[in-house]
Design a protein around this motif. Structure first.
Motif, PDB file in Angstrom:
ATOM      1  N   TRP A  39     -11.549  -2.662   0.655  1.00 13.83           N
ATOM      2  CA  TRP A  39     -11.375  -2.908  -0.776  1.00 13.83           C
ATOM      3  C   TRP A  39     -12.386  -2.090  -1.548  1.00 13.83           C
ATOM      4  O   TRP A  39     -13.422  -1.705  -1.024  1.00 13.83           O
ATOM      5  CB  TRP A  39     -11.514  -4.398  -1.127  1.00 13.83           C
ATOM      6  N   THR A  40     -12.060  -1.813  -2.830  1.00 14.71           N
ATOM      7  CA  THR A  40     -13.024  -1.158  -3.708  1.00 14.71           C
ATOM      8  C   THR A  40     -13.251  -2.088  -4.897  1.00 14.71           C
ATOM      9  O   THR A  40     -14.000  -3.047  -4.783  1.00 14.71           O
ATOM     10  CB  THR A  40     -12.537   0.223  -4.169  1.00 14.71           C
TER      11      THR A  40
ATOM     12  N   GLY B  11      -8.497   0.443  -2.761  1.00 11.14           N
ATOM     13  CA  GLY B  11      -8.754  -0.008  -1.394  1.00 11.14           C
ATOM     14  C   GLY B  11      -7.460  -0.533  -0.812  1.00 11.14           C
ATOM     15  O   GLY B  11      -6.417  -0.541  -1.479  1.00 11.14           O
TER      16      GLY B  11
ATOM     17  N   TRP C 224     -10.648  -3.713  -6.414  1.00  9.98           N
ATOM     18  CA  TRP C 224      -9.439  -4.550  -6.493  1.00  9.98           C
ATOM     19  C   TRP C 224      -8.468  -4.073  -7.564  1.00  9.98           C
ATOM     20  O   TRP C 224      -7.601  -4.820  -7.999  1.00  9.98           O
ATOM     21  CB  TRP C 224      -9.809  -6.037  -6.716  1.00  9.98           C
TER      22      TRP C 224
ATOM     23  N   ASN D  10       0.826  -1.216   0.000  1.00 13.60           N
ATOM     24  CA  ASN D  10       0.000   0.000   0.000  1.00 13.60           C
ATOM     25  C   ASN D  10       0.852   1.254   0.000  1.00 13.60           C
ATOM     26  O   ASN D  10       0.537   2.238  -0.670  1.00 13.60           O
ATOM     27  CB  ASN D  10      -0.916   0.033   1.226  1.00 13.60           C
TER      28      ASN D  10
ATOM     29  N   LEU E 113      -6.940  -3.573  -0.187  1.00 15.42           N
ATOM     30  CA  LEU E 113      -6.646  -4.773  -0.956  1.00 15.42           C
ATOM     31  C   LEU E 113      -6.977  -4.544  -2.419  1.00 15.42           C
ATOM     32  O   LEU E 113      -8.078  -4.135  -2.758  1.00 15.42           O
ATOM     33  CB  LEU E 113      -7.461  -5.956  -0.417  1.00 15.42           C
ATOM     34  N   ASP E 114      -5.990  -4.746  -3.279  1.00 19.57           N
ATOM     35  CA  ASP E 114      -6.224  -4.826  -4.714  1.00 19.57           C
ATOM     36  C   ASP E 114      -5.248  -5.878  -5.216  1.00 19.57           C
ATOM     37  O   ASP E 114      -4.528  -6.474  -4.415  1.00 19.57           O
ATOM     38  CB  ASP E 114      -6.020  -3.463  -5.386  1.00 19.57           C
ATOM     39  N   TRP E 115      -5.219  -6.140  -6.517  1.00 17.68           N
ATOM     40  CA  TRP E 115      -4.378  -7.268  -6.941  1.00 17.68           C
ATOM     41  C   TRP E 115      -2.912  -7.045  -6.599  1.00 17.68           C
ATOM     42  O   TRP E 115      -2.192  -7.982  -6.273  1.00 17.68           O
ATOM     43  CB  TRP E 115      -4.575  -7.610  -8.423  1.00 17.68           C
TER      44      TRP E 115
END
Lengths: 347, 449
Positions: free
Chosen positions: A153-154, A163, A156, A135, A165-167
């Motif tokens: 997350w949004t 967010g 990803w 991040n 968490l994303d890929w």
């Protein structure tokens, strides 16, 4: 100059934390799979019993150092990463309590519960720490006042409004999971003997292969997400020694593990973590937290740094205190040197 | 519910729960050094076993203190970001020093103390207990320095961007408020440790088992408890109270429920402050006493709330008043019960006088309540300020973290800490009921190397 020094002192604290608490997190992940009976489980956990708490102090001391050296960064990042940090806190609470309390509860059913909590909390923590670092590298949607707030997350995708968490950050989490599990396996192969040691050493191979693949993937992903990360390297080409160090330490892990020299293999793993983190920090420097919204809003050294007197005085006590802390750490580790499971079954 | 209220409750809840553990850690650390020293001097098996027993309880308590303490350092940033951004250069310093100087020391030597019994010489093992004591008391010091700066800011300047910059490191550490508060607070921790030890001794004697340990715990607990109960009032409480009266008049007025400024102010023993009428309802008052306690003369004038602008009144006035009265009332009770016990010990009647053993046993929760109430007094008295006179609480919380997110994690902590509290109670009860002679299978294995 002060900024440069404190940037790297904070980096040292982070490396110290990851290298030290890293192996006990890794042992936490592994113990569910490796240990096959109560004696083995005790031996596994006893290899980290006297040291895990001291290892975790590096996180606290690092957090404190960040707080006084870069208050703006501390305030912005901690409130912006509010939700994942709170989850990390809950996991740290559960993990610490479950490890310590199994020594005080003899019943099998309690132990099974506590061991399960300890394993799962350790696993999730490695992923969260990896994702946290990712991040920071990817950047966050900083507002004009220097603050932000990230949802878990949004969509990803690491775009302008990502967010936690994303890929990309999930890859970061996986790198940390595999690297620290491997780190833990190498620690166990130093501290444990017999069947369990063999199992720990056998699991190193698949973990190592996964780590090599993930390392390469994460480097490519990082460069594609934030190409500026290479700027410092091009400007000072000798710093390409860092990625070379990553590869060399990976090779060292492989070779020394195969030749049954677990201490050297473990030290290579320490170096791997060091080079990965140092490389990430150098890629960012002098930015502390990049903005995905507008590069003008990046939190950089120059505007996050504390006042001059604070930092000058800090340098004195920090140097003195960390020298002492290093002495304690070395002292404790030499006191508990060698195989930790000898005698567990015999008494 | 507003964000400000949620963030306040968040910090208040987690710190209150947290401080249930360090107060016993710090108090017991001192008593364990006493036990280990006695063991070393007399070469007595009993003292060593007693120290080992309390070491186990210390260990459990320590872990709960550590895991509930980590969130505290984080919450400065997560829940109080605007405050941290401006004050990091000053109070970030003692907070970082706590990690660097005391946690490393404490964790290293606690590992040696708990796990190293057979790897260390007797003297080295004793030394580990002293270092654990030093680490935990140093830790308390840095936290008090942090709080003292918020109560009574010293040695600071403001940079053009509004940040506080430290001017003198030495003055920050030697803040007079901090020194007084430290003495008072650490004495409070010793009271908790003494009561827990004495209550355990009383439990064994009343239960008719492990009599030799029961007498040892009772003796050590009562002697330490009697000394600490006196010190908590005089000089530490007395000096600290006077300092508050001179430097935070609104806090003192709120604590004592002084609505009207007048010479010869009385002290309210019992009564309910009524903010609407500006009176104490159903009061029992000792005339002139407050003036005397603060200024040493019965004629002196104590500043009442009527002379303080309403926007500077402590925001939770009745709670502040009750917290202070609970603390002071319990403190008085501690002197009474501990000095009486010490007298009976001297007259060699303590081990047979079951009534006082019952009193000691049932009193063990009270120091926890008194310590908590004392901290509530300090922190509620500071309101509406976050940094006294310089920054209001409403200017310090993280306004990017919504009330809803704050409530989410507050509820999470409440659930988690309820489980922890139950677990802790079960574990400590088991340790105490197994007693110092017990050898749980695993403990033997764990201490074998």
């Amino acid at each position: 100059m002060m900024g440069f020094i404190w940037f790297w002192l904070v980096a040292v604290m982070i490396v110290g934390y990851v290298v030290l608490d890293g192996f006990d997190l890794g042992v936490g992940v592994l113990h569910l799979f490796l240990a096959r009976n109560e004696t083995e489980r005790q031996a596994t956990l006893h290899s980290i019993g006297p040291v895990w708490d001291g290892n975790e102090v590096w996180l606290l001391a690092g957090g404190g150092t960040l707080y006084f050296a870069f208050p703006l960064l501390y305030a912005s990042a901690f409130s912006g990463f509010y939700l994942p940090l709170m989850i990390v806190l809950w996991l740290l609470v559960l993990r610490g309590v479950s490890l310590e309390l199994r020594n005080h509860l003899e019943m099998g059913v309690w132990r099974a519960l506590l061991d399960g909590i300890f394993g799962v909390a350790s696993l999730l923590l490695t992923i969260f720490f990896g994702a946290a670092l990712a991040n920071v590298i990817r950047g966050v949607p900083l507002q004009a006042d220097g603050y932000f707030f990230l949802p878990l997350w949004t969509n990803w995708q690491p775009g302008a409004n990502p967010g936690i968490l994303d890929w990309y950050t999930v890859i970061g989490g996986l790198v940390a999971l595999v690297a620290l599990t491997l780190h833990g396996a190498l620690w166990l192969s130093i501290k444990i003997s017999g069947d369990l040691e063999q199992r720990a050493r056998r699991i190193v191979t698949p973990l190592w292969i996964a780590l090599v693949i993930l390392t390469v993937v994460s480097l490519i992903a990082t460069i594609s997400i934030r190409p500026q990360n290479l700027n410092n390297y091009y400007q000072y080409p000798f710093t390409f020694v860092v990625p070379v160090g990553v590869l060399a330490s990976l090779a060292g892990i492989w070779l020394w593990n195969r030749n049954a020299q677990p201490v050297k293999a473990f030290l290579s793993s320490c170096l791997y973590l060091f080079f990965m983190l140092a490389g990430a920090c150098w890629g960012l420097y002098p930015t502390l937290l990049p903005a995905t919204t507008d590069p003008e809003r990046d939190i950089t050294l120059s505007h996050a740094i504390s006042g001059p007197h604070t930092l000058a005085v800090g340098l004195i006590w920090w140097g003195f205190g960390m020298a002492l802390a290093t002495c304690y750490t070395i002292f404790v580790y030499t006191r508990f040197k060698g195989k930790s499971d000898l005698g567990v079954s015999g008494h | 519910m507003t964000s400000e209220l949620i963030h306040r409750l968040h910090f208040a809840f987690t710190i209150t729960f947290h401080y249930l553990f360090p107060q016993l850690t710090m108090g017991l650390a001192l008593l364990i050094v006493v036990l280990k020293t006695a063991a070393l001097k007399t070469n007595g098996e009993l003292w060593d076993r007693a120290a080992h027993f309390w070491g186990r309880i210390f260990g459990i308590n320590f872990v709960f203190g550590v895991v509930t303490g980590i969130p505290m350092e984080f919450e400065f940033g997560t829940n109080w970001a605007r405050f941290s951004r401006l004050s990091g250069g000053v109070i970030g310093q003692p907070l970082a020093m706590e990690g660097v100087f005391s946690f490393f020391l404490e964790s290293a030597f606690l590992g040696l103390f708990l796990y190293g019994g057979n790897r260390l010489s007797k003297r080295m093992h004793w030394f580990s207990s002293v270092m654990v004591f030093a680490g935990s008391w140093l830790s308390g010091f840095f936290i008090i320095v942090t709080d003292a700066w918020m109560q009574h800011p010293v040695a600071y300047d403001r940079l053009p961007n509004g940040q506080f910059e430290m001017l003198s490191f030495w003055q920050l550490l030697m803040n007079p408020w901090g020194l007084l508060q430290y003495m008072h607070n650490m004495t409070g921790a010793v009271i908790t440790g003494s009561f827990v030890m004495a209550a355990t001794g009383a439990f064994y004697l009343l239960d008719g088992r492990m009599q030799n340990y029961g007498r040892t715990f009772l003796k050590v607990g009562v002697i330490a408890g009697a000394i600490a109960s006196i010190l908590i009032i005089f000089p530490t409480g007395d000096l600290h109270g006077k300092y508050v009266a001179h430097n935070q008049p609104p806090a003192m007025a709120g604590m004592e429920g002084v609505f009207k400024t007048e010479p010869g102010t009385g002290i309210v023993l019992i009564g309910q402050p009524n903010e609407e009428t500006g009176q104490i309802d159903n009061p029992i008052v000792v005339n002139d006493m407050l003036s005397f306690l603060i200024y040493g003369t019965t004629k002196a004038e104590v500043k009442g709330l009527d002379q303080i602008p309403h926007d500077q009144w402590p925001t939770a006035l009745p709670l502040l008043y009750y917290a202070y009265h609970i603390m002071a009332g319990l403190g008085t009770y501690f002197v009474f019960v501990m000095v009486l016990s010490a007298f009976l010990l001297w007259r060699k009647k303590l081990y047979t006088a079951r009534w006082i053993q019952w009193a000691l046993l049932l009193s063990f929760p009270l120091p926890y309540i008194a310590n908590t109430a004392g901290w509530m007094t300090a922190e509620l008295g500071r309101q509406p300020w976050l940094v006294y006179g310089l920054m209001r609480t409403s200017e310090g919380y993280s306004n990017t973290v919504s009330a809803s997110n704050g409530l989410f994690t507050l509820i999470g902590f409440m659930g988690l800490y309820t489980v922890l509290g139950l677990l802790f109670t079960v574990l400590i009860y088991r340790e105490i009921s197994n007693g110092p002679e017990a050898k749980p299978a695993l403990a033997v294995a764990a201490h074998a190397n």
